[in-house]
Design an enzyme around this catalytic site. Structure first.
Site, PDB file in Angstrom:
ATOM      1  N   ASP A  26       0.832  -1.204   0.000  1.00 12.07           N
ATOM      2  CA  ASP A  26       0.000   0.000   0.000  1.00 12.07           C
ATOM      3  C   ASP A  26       0.870   1.260   0.000  1.00 12.07           C
ATOM      4  O   ASP A  26       1.987   1.246   0.523  1.00 12.07           O
ATOM      5  CB  ASP A  26      -0.885  -0.037   1.251  1.00 12.07           C
ATOM      6  CG  ASP A  26      -2.084   0.884   1.116  1.00 12.07           C
ATOM      7  OD1 ASP A  26      -2.332   1.397   0.008  1.00 12.07           O
ATOM      8  OD2 ASP A  26      -2.772   1.095   2.133  1.00 12.07           O
ATOM      9  N   ASN A  28     -10.490  -3.139  -6.361  1.00 14.18           N
ATOM     10  CA  ASN A  28      -9.689  -2.152  -7.103  1.00 14.18           C
ATOM     11  C   ASN A  28     -10.284  -1.761  -8.462  1.00 14.18           C
ATOM     12  O   ASN A  28      -9.887  -0.758  -9.060  1.00 14.18           O
ATOM     13  CB  ASN A  28      -8.241  -2.648  -7.308  1.00 14.18           C
ATOM     14  CG  ASN A  28      -7.389  -2.569  -6.058  1.00 14.18           C
ATOM     15  OD1 ASN A  28      -6.431  -3.319  -5.894  1.00 14.18           O
ATOM     16  ND2 ASN A  28      -7.716  -1.655  -5.151  1.00 14.18           N
TER      17      ASN A  28
HETATM   18  C1  FPP Z   1      -1.676   0.012  -3.606  1.00 10.83           C
HETATM   19  O1  FPP Z   1      -1.224   1.351  -3.537  1.00 10.83           O
HETATM   20  C2  FPP Z   1      -1.061  -0.687  -4.744  1.00 10.83           C
HETATM   21  C3  FPP Z   1      -1.728  -1.293  -5.782  1.00 10.83           C
HETATM   22  C4  FPP Z   1      -3.189  -1.313  -5.878  1.00 10.83           C
HETATM   23  C5  FPP Z   1      -1.003  -1.921  -6.910  1.00 10.83           C
HETATM   24  C6  FPP Z   1       0.197  -2.740  -6.505  1.00 10.83           C
HETATM   25  C7  FPP Z   1       0.779  -3.389  -7.693  1.00 10.83           C
HETATM   26  C8  FPP Z   1       2.102  -3.439  -7.976  1.00 10.83           C
HETATM   27  C9  FPP Z   1       3.156  -2.852  -7.129  1.00 10.83           C
HETATM   28  C10 FPP Z   1       2.531  -4.161  -9.234  1.00 10.83           C
HETATM   29  C11 FPP Z   1       2.893  -5.626  -8.977  1.00 10.83           C
HETATM   30  C12 FPP Z   1       3.146  -6.296 -10.267  1.00 10.83           C
HETATM   31  C13 FPP Z   1       3.213  -7.651 -10.477  1.00 10.83           C
HETATM   32  C14 FPP Z   1       3.303  -8.194 -11.831  1.00 10.83           C
HETATM   33  C15 FPP Z   1       3.177  -8.598  -9.383  1.00 10.83           C
HETATM   34  P1  FPP Z   1      -2.318   2.511  -3.636  1.00 10.83           P
HETATM   35  O2  FPP Z   1      -2.449   2.926  -5.043  1.00 10.83           O
HETATM   36  O3  FPP Z   1      -3.557   2.073  -2.963  1.00 10.83           O
HETATM   37  O4  FPP Z   1      -1.626   3.635  -2.819  1.00 10.83           O
HETATM   38  P2  FPP Z   1      -2.379   4.825  -2.039  1.00 10.83           P
HETATM   39  O5  FPP Z   1      -3.083   4.169  -0.886  1.00 10.83           O
HETATM   40  O6  FPP Z   1      -1.242   5.718  -1.612  1.00 10.83           O
HETATM   41  O7  FPP Z   1      -3.312   5.477  -2.994  1.00 10.83           O
END
Ligand code: FPP
Length: 249
Positions: free
Chosen positions: A29, A77
């Site tokens: 996160d 999501n």
């Molecule tokens: C949450 O941060 C993150 C995600 C929803 C995406 C995570 C995915 C990756 C890091 C890519 C992984 C790739 C592979 C192929 C395994 P957020 O966007 O919710 O952060 P925020 O809470 O600050 O908005």
């Protein structure tokens, strides 16, 4: 002077190699906030998040942790702006294409869990390819949760078992915890010992609800793109300081 913990491929000497978690799960996160705090678009945070995950995977291999599971995309999501969802789907596809060769070299076995049928077809093809090619690898088990929801996983397991009962293949009395676990997406993968969540939120967010029953939970304020070996070392040190009782005394 503060001594920076070891960043080398060796397991830091203050960790007990016999008491490492055998399976670490991560809720990655804080990508969006990481980008926002730098005046960058959110998608840059996801891109950097991939680098952090890649280093964690390598680190688990080097330090002797045999299984890592990452929550890449939840069933919730889809509610994000279309642009971000499309970016993430393309990112997963590109990462799989780009990293397959290295996963083969590093003996990584990849598996996706979740309702994969709802993912774009081109991504499903890359998933199938990477799973098939790495299926015989005997190194770290790397599990990626994509379009994953813990409640949905449990419901689909119930449906599958109910169908078996209906056909007379399973008797209701035979349904126990171990049979039930065989119908989960994670069948064959041991339960996580340690859940790490970045960016400070104290939630499980519908991740591995069944499997997490006795996992130790470690939450760090660090935003996911900044999660590195120093942070991982801290999480493992904290884990080794805990007394796991599994409900017993
Ligand atoms: C949450 O941060 C993150 C995600 C929803 C995406 C995570 C995915 C990756 C890091 C890519 C992984 C790739 C592979 C192929 C395994 P957020 O966007 O919710 O952060 P925020 O809470 O600050 O908005």
């Amino acid at each position: 002077m503060t001594v920076k913990p070891s960043l080398s491929p060796e397991l830091p000497t203050d960790l007990d190699k016999n008491r490492l978690p055998q399976h670490v799960a991560v809720i990655m996160d804080g990508n969006g906030r990481w980008a926002k705090s730098r005046g960058l678009p959110r998608i840059m945070g996801h891109q950097r998040g991939v680098d952090a995950l890649k280093d964690l995977l390598r680190c688990c291999g080097e330090w002797g942790i045999p299984a890592l599971t990452a929550y890449a995309f939840s069933t919730e999501n889809w509610g994000r702006p279309l642009e971000e969802v499309e970016f993430l789907m393309t990112l997963f596809e590109r990462v799989l294409q780009r990293e397959l060769e290295e996963m083969m070299q590093e003996n990584v076995k990849i598996r996706f869990i979740g309702n994969l049928a709802a993912l774009p077809e081109s991504l499903r093809r890359e998933i199938a390819k990477s799973q098939a090619e790495t299926s015989k690898n005997s190194g770290i088990q790397f599990t990626v949760a994509a379009n994953y929801g813990g409640r949905e996983e449990i419901v689909q397991a119930c449906q599958a078992i109910a169908r078996q009962v209906q056909q007379g293949l399973v008797s209701p009395e035979a349904i126990d915890e171990s049979l039930f676990a065989q119908y989960l997406y994670t069948a064959g993968i041991p339960n996580p010992d340690l859940l790490i969540r970045s960016s400070g939120e104290m939630r499980i967010s519908n991740f591995l609800l069944w499997q997490m029953a006795y996992a130790e939970i470690y939450v760090t304020d660090t935003l996911w793109p900044d999660f590195d070996r120093v942070q991982f070392h801290r999480a493992l040190k904290d884990y080794q300081g805990r007394h796991r009782r599994f409900g017993k005394l």
